[in-house]
Design a protein around this motif. Structure first.
Motif, mmCIF file in Angstrom:
data_model
loop_
_atom_site.group_PDB
_atom_site.id
_atom_site.type_symbol
_atom_site.label_atom_id
_atom_site.label_comp_id
_atom_site.label_asym_id
_atom_site.label_seq_id
_atom_site.Cartn_x
_atom_site.Cartn_y
_atom_site.Cartn_z
ATOM 1 N N THR A 1 0.458 -3.072 44.902
ATOM 2 C CA THR A 1 0.918 -1.779 44.381
ATOM 3 C C THR A 1 1.754 -2.095 43.148
ATOM 4 O O THR A 1 2.978 -2.128 43.211
ATOM 5 C CB THR A 1 1.749 -1.017 45.439
ATOM 6 N N TRP A 2 1.058 -2.377 42.050
ATOM 7 C CA TRP A 2 1.711 -2.764 40.804
ATOM 8 C C TRP A 2 1.541 -1.673 39.763
ATOM 9 O O TRP A 2 0.426 -1.196 39.532
ATOM 10 C CB TRP A 2 1.114 -4.050 40.250
ATOM 11 N N SER A 3 2.612 -1.314 39.110
ATOM 12 C CA SER A 3 2.534 -0.372 37.990
ATOM 13 C C SER A 3 1.822 -1.042 36.821
ATOM 14 O O SER A 3 1.961 -2.251 36.607
ATOM 15 C CB SER A 3 3.930 0.045 37.539
ATOM 16 N N ALA A 4 1.063 -0.237 36.086
ATOM 17 C CA ALA A 4 0.315 -0.780 34.953
ATOM 18 C C ALA A 4 0.068 0.308 33.918
ATOM 19 O O ALA A 4 0.168 1.493 34.223
ATOM 20 C CB ALA A 4 -1.023 -1.335 35.436
ATOM 21 N N THR A 5 -0.237 -0.123 32.717
ATOM 22 C CA THR A 5 -0.733 0.786 31.693
ATOM 23 C C THR A 5 -2.026 0.203 31.144
ATOM 24 O O THR A 5 -2.200 -1.020 31.104
ATOM 25 C CB THR A 5 0.271 0.997 30.532
ATOM 26 N N ILE A 6 -2.924 1.086 30.756
ATOM 27 C CA ILE A 6 -4.186 0.676 30.147
ATOM 28 C C ILE A 6 -4.227 1.326 28.782
ATOM 29 O O ILE A 6 -3.997 2.531 28.651
ATOM 30 C CB ILE A 6 -5.391 1.135 30.977
ATOM 31 N N ARG A 7 -4.531 0.531 27.769
ATOM 32 C CA ARG A 7 -4.521 1.053 26.412
ATOM 33 C C ARG A 7 -5.828 0.742 25.700
ATOM 34 O O ARG A 7 -6.350 -0.367 25.782
ATOM 35 C CB ARG A 7 -3.364 0.445 25.630
ATOM 36 N N ALA A 8 -6.348 1.749 25.036
ATOM 37 C CA ALA A 8 -7.475 1.576 24.124
ATOM 38 C C ALA A 8 -6.868 1.626 22.732
ATOM 39 O O ALA A 8 -6.241 2.618 22.357
ATOM 40 C CB ALA A 8 -8.499 2.685 24.311
ATOM 41 N N GLU A 9 -7.016 0.554 21.997
ATOM 42 C CA GLU A 9 -6.382 0.467 20.697
ATOM 43 C C GLU A 9 -7.268 1.040 19.601
ATOM 44 O O GLU A 9 -8.492 0.942 19.673
ATOM 45 C CB GLU A 9 -6.041 -0.985 20.387
ATOM 46 N N ARG A 10 -6.662 1.608 18.629
ATOM 47 C CA ARG A 10 -7.393 2.150 17.495
ATOM 48 C C ARG A 10 -8.267 1.054 16.878
ATOM 49 O O ARG A 10 -7.848 -0.081 16.744
ATOM 50 C CB ARG A 10 -6.399 2.661 16.459
ATOM 51 N N GLY A 11 -9.493 1.411 16.560
ATOM 52 C CA GLY A 11 -10.393 0.440 15.963
ATOM 53 C C GLY A 11 -11.190 -0.343 16.983
ATOM 54 O O GLY A 11 -12.063 -1.114 16.644
ATOM 55 N N HIS A 12 -10.902 -0.144 18.270
ATOM 56 C CA HIS A 12 -11.671 -0.817 19.312
ATOM 57 C C HIS A 12 -12.538 0.200 20.029
ATOM 58 O O HIS A 12 -13.615 0.516 19.583
ATOM 59 C CB HIS A 12 -10.744 -1.538 20.309
#
Length: 133
Positions: free
Chosen positions: A37-48
């Protein structure tokens, strides 16, 4: 002119499409999974992989993890698929791709070497081992 009803139909079609991706059984998995049960963030970066002009980020909770992927409950919808960045306190930043989505649950496959991630998981989770070394 596209209206809200059309957009909802398109989004449902995308979700149905991703739900039909064939997934293997537990016996088919190469790496053992551990419940966390780990907090996380997922990011899609501009240009990808962004569908939008700016970076897109969503928070969530990792529910299980292996040396080559994770299952995450996300807060909100997330449609980006490739060249994502998963950020956790425990593992730092890991490049990954979205491989399935069911509502607010998503499956990620890590792009990094599983041996490197496996070593980190062994340090964090006692007894964490691969099924097939």
């Amino acid at each position: 002119m596209i209206i809200a009803k059309d957009i909802k139909k398109m989004l449902r079609a995308l979700e149905v499409e991703s739900d039909h991706i064939k997934t293997g059984t537990a016996a088919d998995r190469r790496y053992r999974r551990a419940d966390v049960t780990w907090s996380a963030t997922i990011r899609a970066e501009r240009g990808h992989a962004c569908l939008h002009e700016e970076e897109r980020e969503v928070s969530g909770i990792i529910r299980d993890i292996s040396a080559n992927g994770a299952r995450i409950d996300v807060d909100g919808l997330f449609f980006e698929k490739n060249n994502l960045l998963l950020q956790t306190t425990q593992l730092g930043a890991i490049r990954c791709d979205l491989v399935w989505r069911r509502g607010n649950k998503i499956g990620l496959q890590f792009s990094e070497d599983p041996r490197k991630i496996h070593k980190k998981l062994q340090e964090l989770i006692p007894g964490f081992d691969t099924l097939n070394p």
